[in-house]
Motif scaffolding. Structure first.
Motif, PDB file in Angstrom:
ATOM      1  N   PHE A  22       0.853  -1.317  -0.187  1.00 48.91           N
ATOM      2  CA  PHE A  22       0.122   0.010   0.112  1.00 48.91           C
ATOM      3  C   PHE A  22       0.879   1.589   0.009  1.00 48.91           C
ATOM      4  O   PHE A  22       0.330   1.998   0.159  1.00 48.91           O
ATOM      5  N   ASP A  23       2.515   1.282  -0.415  1.00 47.57           N
ATOM      6  CA  ASP A  23       2.977   2.476  -0.593  1.00 47.57           C
ATOM      7  C   ASP A  23       2.133   3.708  -1.325  1.00 47.57           C
ATOM      8  O   ASP A  23       2.444   2.943  -2.740  1.00 47.57           O
ATOM      9  N   LEU A  24       2.140   4.139  -0.958  1.00 44.90           N
ATOM     10  CA  LEU A  24       1.442   5.739  -1.824  1.00 44.90           C
ATOM     11  C   LEU A  24       2.788   6.185  -2.927  1.00 44.90           C
ATOM     12  O   LEU A  24       3.823   7.008  -2.193  1.00 44.90           O
ATOM     13  N   ILE A  59      -1.114   1.073  -8.951  1.00 49.27           N
ATOM     14  CA  ILE A  59      -2.310   0.341  -8.412  1.00 49.27           C
ATOM     15  C   ILE A  59      -2.426   1.378  -6.595  1.00 49.27           C
ATOM     16  O   ILE A  59      -3.735   2.545  -7.407  1.00 49.27           O
ATOM     17  N   TYR A  60      -1.018   2.375  -6.404  1.00 53.31           N
ATOM     18  CA  TYR A  60      -1.438   3.455  -5.107  1.00 53.31           C
ATOM     19  C   TYR A  60      -0.421   4.452  -5.002  1.00 53.31           C
ATOM     20  O   TYR A  60       0.418   4.330  -5.356  1.00 53.31           O
ATOM     21  N   PHE A  61      -1.057   5.366  -5.608  1.00 54.40           N
ATOM     22  CA  PHE A  61      -0.653   6.919  -5.378  1.00 54.40           C
ATOM     23  C   PHE A  61      -0.707   7.493  -5.319  1.00 54.40           C
ATOM     24  O   PHE A  61      -2.690   7.919  -4.905  1.00 54.40           O
ATOM     25  N   GLN A  62       0.027   8.699  -5.096  1.00 49.03           N
ATOM     26  CA  GLN A  62      -0.651  10.045  -4.621  1.00 49.03           C
ATOM     27  C   GLN A  62      -1.595  10.298  -5.048  1.00 49.03           C
ATOM     28  O   GLN A  62      -1.145  11.036  -6.737  1.00 49.03           O
ATOM     29  N   SER A  63      -2.230  11.636  -5.597  1.00 45.35           N
ATOM     30  CA  SER A  63      -3.409  12.028  -6.470  1.00 45.35           C
ATOM     31  C   SER A  63      -3.712  12.787  -5.622  1.00 45.35           C
ATOM     32  O   SER A  63      -5.333  13.699  -6.459  1.00 45.35           O
ATOM     33  N   ALA A  64      -3.556  13.677  -4.751  1.00 46.06           N
ATOM     34  CA  ALA A  64      -3.811  15.414  -4.077  1.00 46.06           C
ATOM     35  C   ALA A  64      -4.188  16.555  -5.813  1.00 46.06           C
ATOM     36  O   ALA A  64      -4.849  16.760  -5.931  1.00 46.06           O
ATOM     37  N   GLY A  65      -3.609  15.990  -6.655  1.00 45.34           N
ATOM     38  CA  GLY A  65      -3.382  16.773  -7.761  1.00 45.34           C
ATOM     39  C   GLY A  65      -4.481  16.064  -8.903  1.00 45.34           C
ATOM     40  O   GLY A  65      -5.210  16.560 -10.007  1.00 45.34           O
ATOM     41  N   ARG A 123     -10.752  -1.827  -5.855  1.00 45.14           N
ATOM     42  CA  ARG A 123     -10.398  -1.441  -4.185  1.00 45.14           C
ATOM     43  C   ARG A 123      -9.513  -0.339  -3.956  1.00 45.14           C
ATOM     44  O   ARG A 123      -9.695   0.622  -2.988  1.00 45.14           O
ATOM     45  N   ALA A 124      -8.614   0.156  -4.585  1.00 45.30           N
ATOM     46  CA  ALA A 124      -7.639   1.301  -4.338  1.00 45.30           C
ATOM     47  C   ALA A 124      -8.837   2.422  -5.131  1.00 45.30           C
ATOM     48  O   ALA A 124      -8.110   3.889  -4.494  1.00 45.30           O
ATOM     49  N   GLN A 125      -9.566   2.442  -5.826  1.00 47.58           N
ATOM     50  CA  GLN A 125     -10.133   3.557  -6.857  1.00 47.58           C
ATOM     51  C   GLN A 125     -11.803   3.901  -5.389  1.00 47.58           C
ATOM     52  O   GLN A 125     -12.382   4.895  -6.070  1.00 47.58           O
TER      53      GLN A 125
END
Lengths: 269, 278
Positions: A22-24, A59-65, A123-125
């Motif tokens: 789950f590392d971002l 799969i898991y990435f930072q998405s503040a943008g 799941r990640a979305q």
């Protein structure tokens, strides 16, 4: 697409392996792509000569943008596909069901730019696999010649098998590949006991050798594709031994020909 | 069915403005131009059942093509909604996205300093990261410093919402009340919540979406004490339920009226420092 000459295509390897599942992942800016890809290439599992992989996004990435982060990630996938040391026969992108019209526009863009398909990870979305927003995106992807892969993690509520099957039925005849569904005994039983839509394919990530014969009998060899499912460094370390162990059971159709057929359909559009 | 409410000063500690993608009957987002109408429908429901006040959260499934900018809009909207009826919407709890990483810490500061929100909420199956991800620990640490309260959904069978994850968070912040929502959605989930709450005494459970009936209320009071259960209904936008099962459960539970008064409003007012009705 240059057809690989080796014995298998791994349809399920993620770029940018974190230490933990789950590392971002922080998507780099474009001017940092090269260095980031150098590091990614060094950590990806090594493939035997002539074998190839499909590159899937993290799969898991930072998405503040928001959609900007997704666009940058898809650009990164394109850059990765061009790196010969990554042995990519195909590269997939991502769109987010929570991005509305921006997701449809991004599907159009990645199709124009030459990505081969799109990966959904309910799941990640944060969505159910058969939510109307995701169904619409899969249908749209098919009209653009993009192959859809969708994670089907066992024991997940969002990615549970009945939702994956419902998604496939709603999107028929577009082919959909369920990733990771067969790594669980209960799910294997469910797949072999019930009917799956004919456009629903399964990768072999996590599969037990003993399950292969029953699955082939139920699904036929045409609807199974070899995928190792390496999405973090720990799993990547297992890929080599698993591949050797399974190769005899799976045969050439599952190991490479089915992937070539599905990806070749994209190349022909 | 309309319930005679006796003298309880009821605060529904779990309502949402917005909806949930892919769930029939939950229509999705509510624009600011619709707030007044949504409030009217909400208050009609509350009045019908004798619920004087409510705690409001956003829905956790909303369009976010602009990332954290869209989350800010949601929290801004929540604050604006509360201002329409501050006497009735007694508490507003914002939303944070774990996938925004540590960028969410700035939004915690803003929720507290600018918007006057009293906490943050999560529904991890709709938000795409486990409840015990390192980002969550960073968020709760910031919230603890500001006196904000975390409200975390633990729906049975939901991705990333297992009780053992909540317990890890609660044990890391033992001085902070950690509100465990939706745990009464399955007997096994409820038992896990009770067991966790017996060890981590800062875990507070709510009745939302309960399948446990009045006996679940009694069991919670017996094992944890009446001070650690909150009445909540999960009322989403535009919904007009024919009955409030959670309210029926509390009223029918084999516990004393003092316990019911705490569950129906005393506890949540105490946790958030609200005054009771004169």
């Amino acid at each position: 697409m240059t057809e690989p000459v080796g014995s298998f295509i791994d349809l399920h390897q993620h770029l940018g392996l974190g230490r933990g599942e789950f590392d971002l992942i922080e998507i780099p800016d474009e001017d940092a792509f090269a260095g980031w890809l150098d590091h990614a290439a060094a950590t990806m599992p090594r493939l035997p000569h002539g074998c190839a992989r499909a590159l899937l996004p993290p799969i898991y990435f930072q998405s503040a943008g928001g959609a900007e982060d997704v666009r940058r990630l898809n650009d990164l996938m394109l850059a990765a596909a061009a790196r010969p040391e990554l042995s990519a026969v195909a590269a997939f992108g991502v769109v987010e069901p929570h991005h509305g019209e921006a997701a449809f526009a991004e599907l159009d863009r990645i199709a124009r730019l030459g990505l081969d398909g799109v990966v959904f990870s309910p799941r990640a979305q944060g969505v159910f696999a058969n939510t109307p927003e995701l169904v619409a995106l899969v249908k749209h992807a098919a009209t653009r010649g993009l192959l859809t892969l969708v994670h089907a993690t066992p024991r997940s509520g969002n990615e549970t098998l009945w939702r994956i099957r419902d998604l496939a039925e709603q999107c028929a005849p577009a082919p959909i590949v369920a990733l990771g569904a067969l790594g669980d005994w209960e799910t294997v039983l469910a797949v072999t006991a019930g009917e799956s839509p004919r456009n629903l394919h399964y990768d072999t990530a996590g599969i037990a050798v003993a399950a292969v014969a029953g699955l082939v009998k139920r699904l036929t060899t045409e609807r199974l594709l070899y995928g190792s499912g390496a999405h973090d460094a720990a799993r990547a370390a297992l890929v080599g031994p698993l591949q050797q162990h399974l190769a005899e059971e799976l045969g050439p159709a599952i190991l490479r020909d089915n992937a070539l057929r599905l990806l070749g359909a994209r190349a022909a559009t | 069915m309309i319930m005679p409410q006796r003298d309880f000063d009821i605060l529904d500690s779990h309502q949402h403005v917005g909806g949930v993608f892919g769930v029939p009957g939950m229509s999705g987002e509510v624009s600011e131009s619709q707030f007044a109408d949504d409030l009217r429908v909400r208050l009609e429901v509350m009045d019908r059942y004798g619920v004087r006040q409510a705690l409001l959260m956003p829905g956790h499934s909303y369009m976010k093509p602009r990332g954290i900018a869209d989350t800010r809009v949601i929290n801004d909207g929540l604050a604006a909604y509360q201002r329409l009826a501050p006497g009735r919407i007694a508490l507003a709890i914002g939303v944070l996205e774990p996938r925004h990483g540590l960028d969410g810490l700035g939004e915690i500061d803003r929720m507290h300093g600018e918007l006057g929100l009293r906490g943050a909420s999560w529904h991890h199956r709709q938000q795409g990261l486990p409840m015990d991800h390192p980002v969550m620990f960073a968020c709760l640490e910031r919230m603890a410093a500001l006196g904000l309260v975390p409200m975390i959904h633990c729906f049975s069978g939901a991705d990333f919402e297992e009780i053992w994850r909540l317990r890890r968070l609660a044990e890391a912040f033992p001085e902070m009340p950690v509100l465990c929502l939706d745990s009464m959605t399955h007997p096994v989930q409820f038992e896990a919540a009770l067991a966790a709450a017996e060890r981590a005494t800062n875990i507070i459970i709510d009745t939302t979406s309960s399948v446990m009936g009045p006996d679940g209320v009694r069991a919670c009071v017996e094992r944890l004490g009446a001070e650690r259960l909150l009445f909540g209904t999960n009322l989403y936008s535009w919904q007009q339920p024919q009955h409030l099962g959670e309210l029926e459960d509390v009223l029918a539970a084999q516990v004393g009226d003092d316990a019911k008064a705490l569950i129906l409003g005393g506890n949540v007012r105490r946790i958030f420092g609200l005054q009771t009705a004169a």
